[in-house]
Enzyme design. Structure first.
Site, short mmCIF file in Angstrom:
data_model
loop_
_atom_site.label_atom_id
_atom_site.label_comp_id
_atom_site.label_asym_id
_atom_site.label_seq_id
_atom_site.Cartn_x
_atom_site.Cartn_y
_atom_site.Cartn_z
CD GLU A 141 -2.94 -0.92 0.00
OE1 GLU A 141 -3.36 0.22 -0.29
OE2 GLU A 141 -3.23 -1.93 -0.65
CD1 TRP A 188 -2.65 2.89 -4.14
CD2 TRP A 188 -2.19 1.51 -5.83
NE1 TRP A 188 -3.63 3.03 -5.08
CE2 TRP A 188 -3.39 2.19 -6.13
CE3 TRP A 188 -1.69 0.58 -6.75
CZ2 TRP A 188 -4.09 1.98 -7.31
CZ3 TRP A 188 -2.41 0.37 -7.92
CH2 TRP A 188 -3.59 1.07 -8.19
CD1 TRP A 216 -10.83 4.71 -21.22
CD2 TRP A 216 -12.86 5.21 -20.46
NE1 TRP A 216 -11.36 3.56 -20.70
CE2 TRP A 216 -12.61 3.84 -20.22
CE3 TRP A 216 -14.08 5.76 -20.05
CZ2 TRP A 216 -13.54 3.02 -19.60
CZ3 TRP A 216 -15.00 4.93 -19.42
CH2 TRP A 216 -14.73 3.58 -19.22
CG ASN A 243 -9.03 1.14 -0.10
OD1 ASN A 243 -8.74 2.07 -0.85
ND2 ASN A 243 -8.90 -0.13 -0.47
CD1 TRP A 267 -12.90 9.99 -15.11
CD2 TRP A 267 -11.72 11.30 -13.73
NE1 TRP A 267 -11.91 10.59 -15.85
CE2 TRP A 267 -11.17 11.39 -15.04
CE3 TRP A 267 -11.13 12.04 -12.70
CZ2 TRP A 267 -10.06 12.20 -15.33
CZ3 TRP A 267 -10.04 12.84 -12.98
CH2 TRP A 267 -9.51 12.91 -14.28
CD1 TRP A 325 -11.54 10.30 -6.95
CD2 TRP A 325 -13.37 9.49 -7.96
NE1 TRP A 325 -12.60 10.41 -6.06
CE2 TRP A 325 -13.73 9.94 -6.66
CE3 TRP A 325 -14.36 8.94 -8.78
CZ2 TRP A 325 -15.03 9.85 -6.17
CZ3 TRP A 325 -15.65 8.86 -8.29
CH2 TRP A 325 -15.99 9.29 -7.01
#
Length: 473
Positions: free
Chosen positions: A274, A277, A300, A342, A360, A383
């Site tokens: 984590e 991350w 996108w 989370n 988003w 997001w």
């Protein structure tokens, strides 16, 4: 300028004494150190909760410095202008600071460094907010990483500098420059009545952060891989609040996590992942700053997101009135505590971007306003991961079912019972506190009927998949 001239320590997201390379360098220079915080335009635009939390952090750190015979000098305005004023007022010959990595900060800091050096002032930036500087982690072909797992493999065996001890002393200047009064900045103004509700959930400062880390690794980490997904259980470290303002360093967390791992606490590696991350988010923000404002995946760009924040379902999402208990509980937890579990973050983000097909950026901006642990890189990547538009993202066809997710991760409804009052015979204090925090203009009360879903879960999933398929994803 004289080697005896003071050093201005320009503080930003590094409100700690230990493992602070810029502070250590300033002290080791043998010169007097003047800690400074500047409320510049970037700070002025912070959302309500992050700005409130920053104000509390500054107040606390100022008191910590006073206990060491130092002070925190506060100034408001353009960073370079205020630093130049302080150089003139104090005769400072150097300005040291900890690096930041978002595009606006890089632009500001680069210009500041060049201007100060042209003026004959030593200007130095230091690491400390990250374990691995983003430009030092490269693929075998010399590029940047776009997927987390290879990034983790590339850094997991790297040496991470041992944390630095807090300086035993800090030489004060012969005279202190003038300082603004923190209360005049009104850092809590945008919180309004919500400030008093949120305040008890804040854990301020370096000592509290170190205690959080110790309790987590001593009592919780053994079952972290399971409990981190259970929002009704106190199973996470909650250190994001303190990492966001640098009240603890990632180096300190990493080395403590490594010790726990070597002591046989296997789930400590999940904690280390984590931390990495977080590093990955900064790695991506550095190499592709568009992640903050645009769909990271170019395909996108043509997707027809709903972008109207005035839509009734968007208002319902922000107010925790979607009729989907997992979504509503998570949104209310954030509004009361300034944090969100989370698992809840994944659920509310998936619901907004997939069931409601909203951009988003709407969610990103709301979190920017409501989170005391707001972090530009982590917020943007989280997001985009949930929406499917980002690097290493959840597949577009993975639409979390918030009903089955609740059954899986909150079987006894501990979490929803903690945060939803409507329909409960004896609502919890935490659930009721939500109504003390919200704007009085929101037409909500604890004795209201709980709303029907604004979008049926199954229908929303079908609509999302249909929209994606028509775009060729």
């Amino acid at each position: 300028m004289s080697d005896k001239s003071p050093v201005l320590l320009w503080l930003r997201r590094d409100l700690r004494l230990s493992d602070h390379p810029a502070l250590t360098a300033a002290v080791e220079s043998g010169r007097s150190v003047i800690p400074v915080f500047i409320l510049d335009p970037q700070c002025e635009t912070l959302g309500a909760a992050p700005k409130f939390r920053l104000g509390l952090g500054l107040e606390h750190f100022g008191k910590t410095l006073e206990q060491r015979g130092s002070r925190l000098i506060l100034r408001r305005g353009d960073a370079l202008t205020e630093l130049r004023k302080l150089v003139d007022e104090t005769g400072a010959g150097a300005v040291f600071w900890t690096r930041q990595y978002d595009p606006d900060a890089i632009k500001r800091d680069t210009a500041t460094k060049e201007a100060l050096r042209e003026q004959g002032v030593e200007a130095r930036s230091f690491g400390g907010h990250l374990m691995f500087e983003p430009w030092t982690v490269e693929t075998k072909t010399g590029g940047y990483y776009k997927v987390y797992t290879p990034f983790w493999r590339a850094v997991k065996t790297r040496d991470v500098e041992a944390p630095l001890a807090a300086p035993s002393t800090m030489n004060p200047p012969q005279s202190w420059p003038a300082s603004d009064a923190l209360e005049d900045w009104r850092m809590a103004a945008a919180m309004r009545r919500g400030a008093d509700v949120l305040r008890p959930y804040v854990q301020l400062g370096e000592e509290a952060a170190q205690n959080r880390l110790a309790v987590f690794l001593g009592e919780k980490v053994d079952k972290y891989n399971t409990t981190r997904d259970l929002p009704g259980v106190d199973g996470t470290s909650c250190l994001s609040e303190n990492l966001a303002l640098g009240e603890i360093s990632p180096h300190q967390c990493w080395h403590a996590g490594q010790r726990a791992l070597h002591e046989g606490k296997g789930d400590a590696e999940v904690f280390l992942k984590e931390l990495v991350w977080r590093e990955f988010a900064y790695h991506l923000m550095h190499h592709t700053p568009r992640i903050l404002t645009e769909n990271w995946r170019e395909e996108w760009q043509a997707f027809d997101w709903n972008e109207d924040e005035r839509r009734a379902e968007v208002k319902a999402w922000k107010q925790g009135r979607t009729g989907i208990p997992f979504v509503d509980a998570a949104m209310r937890e954030m509004y009361v505590t300034g944090r969100m579990h989370n698992r809840g973050r994944m659920i509310v983000a998936s619901y907004l971007t997939k069931h409601l097909l909203c951009h988003w950026r709407i969610g990103q901006k709301w979190f920017e306003d409501c989170l005391i642990d707001w972090d530009p890189a982590a917020n943007a990547m989280g997001w985009q991961w949930s929406a499917g538009s980002g690097p290493d993202a959840t597949p577009y066809f993975r639409v979390f079912n918030p009903v089955t997710q609740l059954d899986k991760f909150d079987k006894n409804r501990d979490y929803t019972g903690r945060w939803i009052a409507e329909g409960m015979q004896d609502p919890s204090d935490t659930a009721l506190s939500y109504f003390d925090a919200i704007p009085q203009s929101w037409p909500m009360a604890a004795d209201d009927l709980y709303p029907d879903p604004v979008v049926d879960v199954a229908d929303g999933r079908k609509r999302a998949l249909h929209a994606y398929e028509n775009r060729g994803f």
